[in-house]
Design an enzyme around this catalytic site. Structure first.
Site, PDB file in Angstrom:
ATOM      1  N   ARG A  85       0.833  -1.205   0.000  1.00  0.00           N
ATOM      2  CA  ARG A  85       0.000   0.000   0.000  1.00  0.00           C
ATOM      3  C   ARG A  85       0.865   1.252   0.000  1.00  0.00           C
ATOM      4  NH1 ARG A  85       0.836   2.445   4.693  1.00  0.00           N
ATOM      5  NH2 ARG A  85       1.081   1.240   6.617  1.00  0.00           N
ATOM      6  N   VAL A  89       4.061   4.391   8.197  1.00  0.00           N
ATOM      7  CA  VAL A  89       3.790   3.339   9.171  1.00  0.00           C
ATOM      8  C   VAL A  89       2.428   3.564   9.841  1.00  0.00           C
ATOM      9  CG1 VAL A  89       4.981   4.579  11.048  1.00  0.00           C
ATOM     10  CG2 VAL A  89       4.695   2.084  11.184  1.00  0.00           C
ATOM     11  N   THR A  90       1.733   2.481  10.116  1.00  0.00           N
ATOM     12  CA  THR A  90       0.510   2.544  10.901  1.00  0.00           C
ATOM     13  C   THR A  90       0.429   1.340  11.815  1.00  0.00           C
ATOM     14  OG1 THR A  90      -1.847   3.068  10.803  1.00  0.00           O
ATOM     15  CG2 THR A  90      -1.060   1.323   9.343  1.00  0.00           C
ATOM     16  N   GLY A 154      -4.984   3.732   3.518  1.00  0.00           N
ATOM     17  CA  GLY A 154      -3.848   3.414   2.663  1.00  0.00           C
ATOM     18  C   GLY A 154      -4.269   2.358   1.662  1.00  0.00           C
ATOM     19  N   PHE A 166      -9.041   1.046   4.869  1.00  0.00           N
ATOM     20  CA  PHE A 166      -9.142   2.019   5.958  1.00  0.00           C
ATOM     21  C   PHE A 166      -9.109   1.319   7.316  1.00  0.00           C
ATOM     22  CE2 PHE A 166     -13.475   0.900   4.651  1.00  0.00           C
ATOM     23  CZ  PHE A 166     -14.066   0.542   5.847  1.00  0.00           C
ATOM     24  N   CYS A 183       1.457   7.418  10.433  1.00  0.00           N
ATOM     25  CA  CYS A 183       1.327   7.951   9.066  1.00  0.00           C
ATOM     26  C   CYS A 183       2.379   9.018   8.772  1.00  0.00           C
ATOM     27  CB  CYS A 183      -0.071   8.518   8.831  1.00  0.00           C
ATOM     28  SG  CYS A 183      -1.396   7.311   9.110  1.00  0.00           S
TER      29      CYS A 183
END
Length: 229
Positions: A85, A89-90, A154, A166, A183
């Site tokens: 994606r 980072v998440t 993403g 999402f 993010c």
């Protein structure tokens, strides 16, 4: 044409896959890859919306930098995956509702900007159910409430077929976000719906997300088991 008007008629089918319990990230990732591959071979297959929760896991977008990680990669105990994606980072964890739409945008609009705004609109409509005002920030992707980012987005699109999607913070433990710069945005705090609606539950929000998604994309959601995909 209204930017957020549904493109399809309400009779367009979209399979709704809702899982119970926590789904390991790699398992859900494999589902998405398989669904995308099948739809590249047969574009007439129904679209799919997957709604689920993950155990604690960090993901990096394909071009993401590790400078937004606050832990040592060589010594970490945390699950971390670099995926295809976009974005930085998440963090995913229980109490966060994750949506993975597998849509063929040739049946909607071949416009990635439009698609991102549609995903934001889904979240904004869900928040409105709880009398919360979801807002956008120019130049960024996601949805904020009172300056706190409650939803991250993403995506990956290949031959106009989407994957990833999402993540909406409903009632998670937000401590995991302290180990990263979410993010890659250092000056925007992360929040959750539970900070504004203390008794909110994942199951309530899951239903509202499905309703809003069907409205925004103009589809009829059909509950489906994994074997029916």
């Amino acid at each position: 044409m209204d930017f957020f008007a549904p493109v399809n008629s309400a009779s367009t089918r979209c399979c709704l896959l809702e899982t119970k319990g926590l789904v390991p990230y790699l398992e859900a990732w494999a589902w998405q890859q398989c669904l995308v591959s099948d739809r590249k071979l047969n574009p007439k297959l129904d679209d799919v919306l997957i709604l689920l929760e993950h155990p604690p896991v960090y993901t990096l977008g394909q071009g993401a930098t590790t400078e937004f990680l606050k832990f040592n990669l060589a010594q970490t105990e945390y699950e971390l995956h670099r995926i295809e994606r976009g974005g930085e980072v998440t963090y995913h964890c229980p109490g966060q509702l994750v949506g993975y739409p597998i849509l063929n945008l040739q049946h909607y609009r071949k416009d990635l900007h439009w698609y991102l705004r549609q995903l934001e609109e889904v979240i904004i409509r869900v928040l409105a159910v709880y009398r919360l005002e979801g807002t956008r920030i120019s130049g960024l992707t996601g949805v904020w409430v009172a300056g706190r980012k409650v939803a991250a987005i993403g995506i990956k699109v290949s031959r106009w077929i989407t994957m990833h999607g999402f993540a909406l913070n409903v009632c998670p433990d937000l401590e995991g976000f302290d180990r990263i710069v979410p993010c890659g945005i250092p000056d925007k705090p992360v929040g959750s719906l539970a900070q504004f609606v203390p008794d909110i539950t994942i199951e309530q929000v899951r239903q509202e997300v499905a309703i809003a998604f069907a409205e925004v994309f103009g589809v009829k959601l059909v509950p489906t088991q994994t074997g029916g995909l």
